[in-house]
Scaffold this active site. Sequence first.
Site, PDB file in Angstrom:
ATOM      1  N   CYS A   1       0.617  -0.894  -0.463  1.00 40.13           N
ATOM      2  CA  CYS A   1       0.158   0.282   0.035  1.00 40.13           C
ATOM      3  C   CYS A   1       0.513   1.492   0.223  1.00 40.13           C
ATOM      4  CB  CYS A   1      -1.115   0.105   0.903  1.00 40.13           C
ATOM      5  SG  CYS A   1      -1.866  -1.223   1.392  1.00 40.13           S
TER       6      CYS A   1
ATOM      7  N   ASN B   1     -10.646  -0.186  -0.806  1.00 41.13           N
ATOM      8  CA  ASN B   1      -8.560   0.385  -0.127  1.00 41.13           C
ATOM      9  C   ASN B   1      -7.891  -0.316  -1.971  1.00 41.13           C
ATOM     10  OD1 ASN B   1      -5.536  -0.469  -0.202  1.00 41.13           O
ATOM     11  ND2 ASN B   1      -6.013  -1.012   2.238  1.00 41.13           N
TER      12      ASN B   1
ATOM     13  N   HIS C   1      -3.377   7.223   2.463  1.00 37.31           N
ATOM     14  CA  HIS C   1      -3.665   5.854   2.100  1.00 37.31           C
ATOM     15  C   HIS C   1      -5.388   5.591   2.975  1.00 37.31           C
ATOM     16  CE1 HIS C   1      -4.138   1.577   0.551  1.00 37.31           C
ATOM     17  NE2 HIS C   1      -3.877   1.346   1.767  1.00 37.31           N
TER      18      HIS C   1
END
Length: 328
Positions: free
Chosen positions: A116, A285, A255
């Site tokens: 990520c 996500n 994020h």
Amino acid sequence: MPHTLRSKIIGTGSYAPRKTLTNDDLAAIVETSDAWILSRTGIKERRVAVSDSSTGMAVKAAKAALKAAELSAKDIDLVIVGTVTPEMIFPSTACFVQSELGVRGGSAAFDVSAACSGFLFALDTADKYIRTGAAKKALVIGVDKFSRIVDWQDRSTCVLFGDGAGAAVLSASSGSRGLLASRVHSDGRGWEMLYAPGAVRPSRFEDGVRAEEPYIKMNGNETFKIAVRTMERAVTEAIESSGLTKGDVSLLVPHQANMRIIKAIKERMGLADEQVVMNLDRYGNTSAGSIPLALDEAVREGRVKDGDVIVFVAFGGGLTWASAVVRW
Ligand code: UT7
């Protein structure tokens, strides 16, 4: 007096597949509910690729970024793709992107693997090329296609992720605008918090090794706690190393893993709602795609003005974490 060379973001773009999976759609697959997913994560729906490859999504995001920068692929001399769901084990997704876009053969193109945090690791790397004069115009992309690596029978992970890509064009610039600070960190001791073995078979020579389930495994609750602490520290580190203070920050682009993580950071920084970009309700996500997708939406919505100070922060498998400060 010679000016410091900086990386300026001169164009952004993003892409997400058309197919939407709502929380109710997921409740038909695993034992979950819209109420649980929404209250624990803030996610309402996510996109999943039906016919888009990682390369295809990256190329679409990159084309939009090049258009916004008013450049052609021929102007680019570096392509870095942050991804952990590459097109193939090799060649790199960056090589596919380079060839599909028509970036000059012989220019550098490679992937970085930081889950990520992938986009910010790619940005940090490209910035070092630019500040040393090794590249003049770089294409930095974050893309992931987690629909391929989630276990669609595991409700604790399959509800969290979505597919998507974002891109930014960096240009060497001698002004006061651009990337002011960038920090990347890893700690492999925490790898078991969040990982995906991938579909690689043991070779015929390996003794007693059995193929592992390829899918994502996550200790969500522990990861959550570490993510909050670490991202708060990372934001402070980047702001301090840019010579600015919290009060100078115009916009936070974090994020997009969990609304509760983002809210904790927002409160710690004393930011108002409109100073924080949040689009995980619509995308979930998207791993390395998350930050550049959120940035591109903010830019296109007119939320980013010349001279604004933007802070980026990410956390992911590795463990990895990163932060950056940009004067737009
Ligand atoms: O992007 C990289 C970084 N990743 C992250 O930052 C993710 C961090 N983690 C999280 O976002 C959260 O930990 C989750 C959203 C994954 C989970 O939220 P939580 O508040 O930590 O819940 P939990 O894992 O402690 O689970 C609570 C309960 C459990 O049931 P019991 O044991 O209390 O009976 C789970 O089995 O919720 C259950 N549960 C679910 N229930 C309905 C787990 N997943 C689901 C689900 N639907 N999808």
